[in-house]
Scaffold this active site. Structure first.
Site: not given
Length: 308
Positions: A62, A64, A66-67, A140, A211, A269
């Site tokens: 996805h 976001h 942090d990915h 998520h 997530d 994670h």
């Protein structure tokens, strides 16, 4: 054919001095596949001395930060070498916009084709020699998917002694039998592959899940994985917070591993609230459900062997 997974980052939300953000590299012989690309991905690639120059495909769970914040660096890094093969990037809607905007704003010089494909429904998204990658929905705070890389069944083992007993001469006829063709032996009798080749042997399966709320359906998607890398972000005392933020506890992650009968399971994670010592709490809670649970650490390597 070797298969191994390298954890390039195991953290969630924000990087820590000793914990980069979530990213896993899967190597299958000469093919390289990146699952997510959090901040610090390049650093771990270089520290592991991996041949990052030829990453075949990137699979994004996805969009976001942090990915995906490590991806622009990966794209620019790959342009430092001669490359003609396309780089495939898969992910939910907005991944194409993110890649295109990054290239435009950063004035990236890219000397190889980049093919971005947005995932709008579950199913196979990529395939190669003897394997395919499948995406499935997670839940998520924005559209998110999990992935499995699954190998096709391998042919059964050829029995040369049995072929000789059946008077099939060594040479091209053996090759035909191994490729599923019937042949005529030296006595003029037809010999079928089933007489000299064992049953098909299963391939390997790698699964990547991060997530998401706990969903019983995830176990069905990752069923029988040789390696499941799955988020285990919170301990039991933060279960309400996990639910609110649509994440899983370590115990819920282990429940998926148990129900899916996976061969090996490791969590990833982690919330930055837990230092490395405190991660033992997550591990302890996961082991109550799946006794062989493991913690991932940055630059950790997992070998994924065949099960004969």
């Amino acid at each position: 054919m070797n298969m191994e997974a390298f954890v390039l980052g195991c953290g969630g939300m924000m990087p820590l001095p000793y914990r980069h953000l979530t990213s896993v590299l899967l190597r299958r012989d000469g093919d390289l596949f990146l699952f997510d690309g959090g901040e610090g991905t390049q650093v771990s690639l270089r520290r592991l001395n991996l041949k990052w120059k030829k990453i075949n495909a990137i699979f994004v769970s996805h969009t976001h930060a942090d990915h995906v914040t490590g991806l622009p660096g990966i794209l620019m890094l790959s342009s430092q070498v001669e490359r003609t093969e396309p780089l495939y990037i898969f992910g939910p809607p907005k991944i194409a916009e993110y890649i295109e905007t990054s290239r435009r704003v950063l004035d990236m010089y890219i000397n190889y084709p980049i093919i971005v494909k947005e995932i709008t429904e579950p199913g196979a998204v990529y395939s190669g020699d003897g394997f395919y990658v499948r995406a499935f929905p997670l839940e998520h705070t924005k559209t998110c998917v999990g992935y499995t890389l699954e190998e096709l069944d391998r042919p059964g083992e050829f029995n040369p002694e049995q072929a000789q007993k059946l008077n099939v001469p060594r040479g091209p006829l053996w090759g035909k039998l191994q490729h599923g063709e019937s042949v005529v032996n030296a006595d003029g009798i037809t010999v079928s592959p089933e007489q000299v080749v064992g049953k098909n042997r299963s391939g390997r399966k790698f699964s990547f899940v991060t997530d998401t709320l706990y969903l019983p359906s995830i176990a069905k998607e990752v069923m029988g994985s040789d390696l499941l890398i799955c988020e285990g972000m919170f301990a039991d005392d933060c279960s309400d917070q996990a639910k609110e933020k649509k994440h899983m506890t370590a115990r819920q992650s282990a429940t998926i591993a148990r129900d899916a009968k996976v061969k090996r399971f490791a969590m990833i994670h982690y919330s930055p609230r837990y230092n490395d010592r405190e991660l033992e709490t997550l591990l302890s809670q996961a082991k109550k459900v799946y006794p062989a649970a493991e913690l991932t650490k940055d630059r950790m390597r997992f070998e994924i062997p065949y099960v004969e």
